[in-house]
Design a protein around this motif. Structure first.
Motif, PDB file in Angstrom:
ATOM      1  N   PRO A 181       0.838  -1.209   0.000  1.00  0.00           N
ATOM      2  CA  PRO A 181       0.000   0.000   0.000  1.00  0.00           C
ATOM      3  C   PRO A 181       0.870   1.256   0.000  1.00  0.00           C
ATOM      4  N   GLU A 182       0.245   2.389  -0.145  1.00  0.00           N
ATOM      5  CA  GLU A 182       0.976   3.652  -0.038  1.00  0.00           C
ATOM      6  C   GLU A 182       1.533   3.761   1.386  1.00  0.00           C
ATOM      7  N   LEU A 183       2.812   4.093   1.514  1.00  0.00           N
ATOM      8  CA  LEU A 183       3.450   4.102   2.829  1.00  0.00           C
ATOM      9  C   LEU A 183       3.161   5.421   3.553  1.00  0.00           C
ATOM     10  N   PRO A 184       3.324   5.397   4.892  1.00  0.00           N
ATOM     11  CA  PRO A 184       2.904   6.561   5.687  1.00  0.00           C
ATOM     12  C   PRO A 184       3.495   7.900   5.257  1.00  0.00           C
ATOM     13  N   ILE A 185       4.800   7.957   5.015  1.00  0.00           N
ATOM     14  CA  ILE A 185       5.388   9.286   4.749  1.00  0.00           C
ATOM     15  C   ILE A 185       4.935   9.838   3.386  1.00  0.00           C
ATOM     16  N   PRO A 186       4.965   9.035   2.313  1.00  0.00           N
ATOM     17  CA  PRO A 186       4.404   9.551   1.044  1.00  0.00           C
ATOM     18  C   PRO A 186       2.929   9.937   1.185  1.00  0.00           C
ATOM     19  N   LYS A 187       2.212   9.180   1.992  1.00  0.00           N
ATOM     20  CA  LYS A 187       0.801   9.495   2.200  1.00  0.00           C
ATOM     21  C   LYS A 187       0.661  10.852   2.898  1.00  0.00           C
ATOM     22  N   LEU A 188       1.505  11.060   3.905  1.00  0.00           N
ATOM     23  CA  LEU A 188       1.504  12.327   4.637  1.00  0.00           C
ATOM     24  C   LEU A 188       1.755  13.478   3.672  1.00  0.00           C
ATOM     25  N   GLU A 189       2.745  13.290   2.807  1.00  0.00           N
ATOM     26  CA  GLU A 189       3.078  14.367   1.872  1.00  0.00           C
ATOM     27  C   GLU A 189       1.925  14.621   0.899  1.00  0.00           C
ATOM     28  N   ARG A 190       1.260  13.537   0.484  1.00  0.00           N
ATOM     29  CA  ARG A 190       0.124  13.705  -0.428  1.00  0.00           C
ATOM     30  C   ARG A 190      -1.012  14.462   0.267  1.00  0.00           C
ATOM     31  N   TYR A 191      -1.292  14.076   1.516  1.00  0.00           N
ATOM     32  CA  TYR A 191      -2.369  14.758   2.238  1.00  0.00           C
ATOM     33  C   TYR A 191      -2.080  16.250   2.345  1.00  0.00           C
ATOM     34  N   LYS A 192      -0.823  16.566   2.697  1.00  0.00           N
ATOM     35  CA  LYS A 192      -0.469  17.984   2.826  1.00  0.00           C
ATOM     36  C   LYS A 192      -0.658  18.695   1.497  1.00  0.00           C
ATOM     37  N   SER A 193      -0.286  18.020   0.399  1.00  0.00           N
ATOM     38  CA  SER A 193      -0.412  18.679  -0.910  1.00  0.00           C
ATOM     39  C   SER A 193      -1.877  18.835  -1.311  1.00  0.00           C
ATOM     40  N   LEU A 194      -2.758  18.049  -0.695  1.00  0.00           N
ATOM     41  CA  LEU A 194      -4.192  18.208  -0.972  1.00  0.00           C
ATOM     42  C   LEU A 194      -4.797  19.336  -0.144  1.00  0.00           C
ATOM     43  N   GLY A 195      -3.968  19.940   0.718  1.00  0.00           N
ATOM     44  CA  GLY A 195      -4.459  21.050   1.530  1.00  0.00           C
ATOM     45  C   GLY A 195      -4.940  20.632   2.910  1.00  0.00           C
ATOM     46  N   VAL A 196      -4.693  19.370   3.281  1.00  0.00           N
ATOM     47  CA  VAL A 196      -5.070  18.933   4.638  1.00  0.00           C
ATOM     48  C   VAL A 196      -4.077  19.548   5.622  1.00  0.00           C
ATOM     49  N   PRO A 197      -4.566  20.175   6.704  1.00  0.00           N
ATOM     50  CA  PRO A 197      -3.640  20.795   7.663  1.00  0.00           C
ATOM     51  C   PRO A 197      -2.673  19.754   8.257  1.00  0.00           C
ATOM     52  N   THR A 198      -1.501  20.231   8.678  1.00  0.00           N
ATOM     53  CA  THR A 198      -0.454  19.330   9.172  1.00  0.00           C
ATOM     54  C   THR A 198      -0.956  18.428  10.294  1.00  0.00           C
ATOM     55  N   ALA A 199      -1.646  19.000  11.270  1.00  0.00           N
ATOM     56  CA  ALA A 199      -2.073  18.200  12.425  1.00  0.00           C
ATOM     57  C   ALA A 199      -2.987  17.066  11.975  1.00  0.00           C
TER      58      ALA A 199
END
Ligand code: ADP
Ligand code: MG
Ligand code: ZN
Length: 480
Positions: free
Chosen positions: A295-313
């Motif tokens: 599956p998509e791994l945590p850190i790439p997923k984190l970066e994708r979420y941030k790029s979608l505009g999801v706040p860091t927290a």
């Protein structure tokens, strides 16, 4: 003199395969004692082991995710020692050649990305469980856990503080959950951690003598245990004492480490290849198959979420809570705005779930419901507060034992639809202004607060349903 603490970890993760490592027994935590075992895992003479392929799949999955080298030929060895929870007198493990070597796991510490290097990952089996109780005399043995597959993940001594270890363990848990190979329930022993601690004078290159601490059952316990043990070692050295390599037990109640035994040597275990198990050969095709399934791994997923505009927290919370991220993904796949979907999932919905200790997978509210609510809020059909009421009503209906209505139906039934009709709001504004002459005068005299008060009064009079933007505009127009 100032000292530096050096820490290395050995983490055991129970693999959530359907059956055990070398027999066909199924294992679920909490089953009635001795109902999940067979001649194989209770080591009856003559029973022979057969390796469960899924165990290799899971271990290689972890290895690939951590960028390890996968050993295409490895084997199983016997670690011999006598203890009642080990029915065969040996544990089947991988001593000489582990399935994975090298690699590392990324984690965040003090806002920075770091990598903890892994020494190795090997497969092994769990032991039985000893039961001590008041209801019976002596000690009884439950073989249900015997033969349950584990991976042991060994890190390099790369950590320098308890806080850093905790952050790493959280990232590792997130990784195991994302890969779906371990449920990580520490209270059930599904993830266990041995902590090796040493200290050295700051600036010294060589490591000090290490102590291995067992029985650390929580991440916060890891911080306490490391701090206690480092302080104990420093005090000993300062008073002219000498450290020797030993195994200590962390006592959660006492909040101190207690001596268990002097460190055994590898020689004490008389390791040798298990003659009943053939060498494990992993083909390139097999590895490719597992890699294709990652599956998509945590850190790439984190970066994708941030790029979608999801706040860091919210991004961090979502990658740590894999079930919530699945819900969130479903909502954005339907077209929900990622930022809002994340905030509502981790905010209002999580608060409701926490109240009753419910997992999101069991929640009556679906990703489609959240999407519908967010659409209505975005279209100004309902206010944010009314949106929350819709979510609440879905939970409430479920708690009443009813099938929840759809968000649309709830908005209608509870008349939550926002009033944007200017004529209707104008009447309301006129009423409120007439009833609050003093505030009107205050505003005209320059008091800005009075304006907000009048808006508030209009919202209250409309039971929160008036479109606040329209209210603002009409009051401003009326006051000139
Ligand atoms: P064993 O299998 O006997 O416990 P290993 O050599 O495999 O021993 O080391 C186990 C763990 O101890 C590893 O996580 C490693 O990082 C850690 N370690 C080794 N030396 C030190 C040290 N001086 N201080 C702290 N941790 C150490
Ligand atoms: Mg060890
Ligand atoms: Zn069995």
């Amino acid at each position: 003199m100032k000292y530096e603490t050096v820490i290395g970890l050995e983490i055991h993760a129970e693999l959530s395969t359907k059956t055990k490592a070398f027999c066909a027994c199924e294992y679920k935590f909490g089953g009635e004692v001795n109902t999940q075992c067979c001649p194989g895992c209770s080591a009856m003479p003559g029973a022979l082991p057969v390796l469960n392929k899924s165990v290799v799949d899971y271990a290689v999955k972890m290895g690939l995710a951590a960028g390890c080298r996968i050993n295409k030929t490895s084997a199983f060895d016997r670690k011999n020692y006598f203890y009642p929870d080990l029915p065969g007198g040996y544990q089947t493990t991988q001593n000489f050649t582990p399935v994975c070597e090298g690699g590392g796991v990324d984690f965040f510490h003090e806002g920075e990305k770091r990598t903890a290097r892994l020494t190795r990952i090997h497969m092994e089996e769990d032991t039985a469980k000893l039961l001590h109780g008041d209801a019976f005399e002596g000690t009884l043995i439950d073989f249900n856990r015997a033969g349950v597959p584990l991976i042991e993940i060994v890190t390099e001594p790369d950590f320098r503080s308890g806080e850093e270890v905790k952050n790493f363990l959280e990232a590792l848990r997130t990784m195991l959950l994302t890969l779906d190979i371990c449920n990580c329930k520490m209270q059930e022993g599904a993830m266990r951690c041995d902590i090796n601690v040493s200290v050295r004078p700051e600036g010294q290159k060589e490591f000090g003598t290490r102590v291995e601490m067992k029985n650390v059952n929580t991440f916060s316990g890891a911080i306490l245990a490391i701090e206690f043990e480092a302080a104990r070692q420093i005090a000993l050295l300062e008073s002219g004492g000498r450290l020797f390599q030993e195994t200590r037990r962390w006592d959660e109640q006492l909040e101190e480490s207690v001596a268990m035994r002097t460190k055994e040597d590898a020689a004490d275990y008389r390791y040798f290849r298990d003659p009943n198990l053939v060498p494990l050969v992993i083909s390139d095709e097999w590895i490719a198959e597992i890699a294709a399934d990652l599956p998509e791994l945590p850190i790439p997923k984190l970066e994708r979420y941030k790029s979608l505009g999801v706040p860091t927290a919210e991004s961090h919370m979502l990658i740590e809570q894999v079930d919530k991220s699945r819900f969130f993904e479903a909502a954005i796949t339907l077209g929900a705005n990622p930022k809002n979907a994340a905030i509502w999932t981790m905010g209002h919905i999580t608060a409701r779930l926490n109240k009753v200790g419910m997992a999101i997978a069991d929640a009556p509210v679906s990703a489609a419901d959240l999407h519908a609510v967010l659409e209505m809020v975005a279209a100004k059909k309902i206010s944010i507060d009314s949106g929350k009421l819709v979510i609440d009503e879905i939970f409430d209906a479920h708690e009443r034992g009813e099938k929840p209505a759809s968000p649309d139906e709830i908005v209608q039934k509870k008349s939550l639809a926002q009033v944007s009709d200017e004529g209707e709001i104008k009447r309301l504004v006129e009423e409120v202004l007439a009833a609050n002459e003093k505030s009107v005068a205050d505003y005209k005299g320059g008091k800005q607060n009075a304006f907000a008060f009048l808006v508030g009064q209009c919202m209250k009079a409309s039971k929160g349903k008036a479109n606040p933007q329209v209210v603002n505009e009409l009051i401003r127009a009326a006051l000139g």
